[in-house]
Design a protein around this motif. Structure first.
Motif, PDB file in Angstrom:
ATOM      1  N   LEU A 102       0.824  -1.209   0.000  1.00 12.43           N
ATOM      2  CA  LEU A 102       0.000   0.000   0.000  1.00 12.43           C
ATOM      3  C   LEU A 102       0.861   1.263   0.000  1.00 12.43           C
ATOM      4  N   ALA A 124       1.818   1.693  -3.529  1.00  9.88           N
ATOM      5  CA  ALA A 124       0.680   2.066  -4.373  1.00  9.88           C
ATOM      6  C   ALA A 124       0.256   3.507  -4.150  1.00  9.88           C
ATOM      7  N   PHE A 125       0.285   3.966  -2.909  1.00  7.83           N
ATOM      8  CA  PHE A 125      -0.187   5.318  -2.626  1.00  7.83           C
ATOM      9  C   PHE A 125       0.903   6.377  -2.808  1.00  7.83           C
ATOM     10  N   TYR A 183      -0.306   7.193  -6.363  1.00  8.66           N
ATOM     11  CA  TYR A 183      -1.700   6.869  -6.063  1.00  8.66           C
ATOM     12  C   TYR A 183      -2.603   6.823  -7.291  1.00  8.66           C
ATOM     13  N   ALA A 233      -3.093   2.875  -6.861  1.00  7.98           N
ATOM     14  CA  ALA A 233      -3.805   2.729  -5.589  1.00  7.98           C
ATOM     15  C   ALA A 233      -5.106   1.949  -5.714  1.00  7.98           C
ATOM     16  N   PHE A 252      -5.726  -1.417  -3.444  1.00  8.37           N
ATOM     17  CA  PHE A 252      -6.326  -1.059  -2.163  1.00  8.37           C
ATOM     18  C   PHE A 252      -7.251  -2.123  -1.578  1.00  8.37           C
ATOM     19  N   ILE A 258      -1.210   4.251   3.896  1.00 12.30           N
ATOM     20  CA  ILE A 258      -2.000   4.885   2.840  1.00 12.30           C
ATOM     21  C   ILE A 258      -1.739   6.392   2.785  1.00 12.30           C
ATOM     22  N   MET A 274       1.188   9.239   0.339  1.00 12.60           N
ATOM     23  CA  MET A 274       0.423  10.115  -0.548  1.00 12.60           C
ATOM     24  C   MET A 274       0.715  11.582  -0.230  1.00 12.60           C
TER      25      MET A 274
END
Length: 305
Positions: free
Chosen positions: A178, A181-182, A185, A189, A193, A225, A229
């Motif tokens: 995560l 991924a973020f 994002y 994401a 997620f 998360i 970001m």
């Protein structure tokens, strides 16, 4: 939920539990007498092929041209999933399955281990074979041990390879995914997620966590998360471009050029540094540009919706 999933999924009396390595999936075969390595999507990767040629003895395909070796490429010199976790200097192939080209019949877990030992190929770690009705207890212990060292999880297999395998990951691995991924994002994401948050929730219930454990898990999940970001937004706000920094180590500069073209074919925009000679290899740093996240962040910062 692990315990009922094991009972429902497997038709065997016992299961083999192996480590799930954190790298990128690779299939290696001999085609017209040449070793080739295929990555996700069935694409022949020139970089992975060069690595496979040095990591896998040609004799295995001389003896068994009908085999496909399935494994994980792991290490810091990975253009897809670089990891420092395992203490590997460059890139290492870990064998986890062998299938026949025609029909796809797999070798059993024991047969694959024998092949790996015979040909000197690194194999994924086998923790053991456990009775089906007791395996969930042992798997939880293994997952907690792996998670504490930042490793990914386990693959649970029918020792005879008649039933398909199951995967079970650590909370730390879910959160690391995560974070990645973020950071990017708007590129990754959404696809990362839901499944990982689901895993966290069900694992918490299955492990009968109390309020303090749930709070710790929730904090770790939320930070995975939100923090990356926020950092990405601040970096773009300060004028930076968000890039993924990876590197490759090649014996031939032709391989680097072929890999550059390979990334273009996949639609990946990448900037290659000048090669640095290290012994008999060349180290090349690569910046993969995440246009969608950059563009979206700049747009929102300008006040656009």
């Amino acid at each position: 939920m692990l315990e009922p999933a094991l009972r429902t999924h497997f038709t065997t009396e016992s299961v083999a539990v192996e480590e799930k390595m954190n790298g990128y999936n690779t299939r290696v075969a001999s085609i017209n007498g040449q070793i080739v390595a295929l990555t996700r999507g069935g694409h022949i990767c020139p970089y992975t092929t060069e690595k496979a040629e040095s990591l896998i003895p040609e004799k295995i395909f001389t003896d068994h041209p009908e085999w496909v070796l399935c494994g994980e490429m792991v290490g810091p010199d990975s253009p897809y999933a670089p990891k420092e976790t395992y203490g590997i200097e460059s890139l290492q192939f870990f064998l986890f399955d062998i299938h026949e080209k025609k029909g796809g019949r797999p070798l059993t877990v024991a047969e694959r281990q024998e092949v790996a030992e015979e040909y000197g190929i690194q194999s994924t770690r086998l923790f053991g074979t456990y009775p089906l009705n007791e395996a969930h207890h042992k798997i939880r212990e293994i997952i907690q041990m792996l998670g504490a060292s930042g490793q990914e999880g386990v693959v649970i297999k029918d020792p005879k390879m008649r039933d398909p395998p199951l995967k079970y990951t650590s909370s730390q691995s879910n959160c690391d995914d995560l974070k990645y991924a973020f950071t990017y994002y708007h590129d990754y994401a959404r696809s990362f997620f839901y499944s990982r948050v689901m895993r966290e929730a069900f694992q918490s219930v299955e492990w009968r966590e109390g309020p303090a454990e749930i709070e710790k898990r929730s904090l770790q999940l939320g930070e995975s998360i939100l923090k990356p970001m926020i950092q990405s937004i601040k970096r773009v706000q300060s004028g930076e471009k968000l890039v993924e920094n990876v590197k490759i180590r090649v014996k031939s500069l032709k391989t680097s050029e072929k890999f550059k073209e390979h990334l273009r074919t996949l639609g990946i925009d990448a900037v290659f540094s000048d090669p640095v000679k290290i012994k008999d290899e060349y180290l090349i740093k690569i910046q993969k540009i995440n246009h969608r996240t950059n563009d979206k962040t700049e747009s929102i910062l300008r006040g656009e919706t």
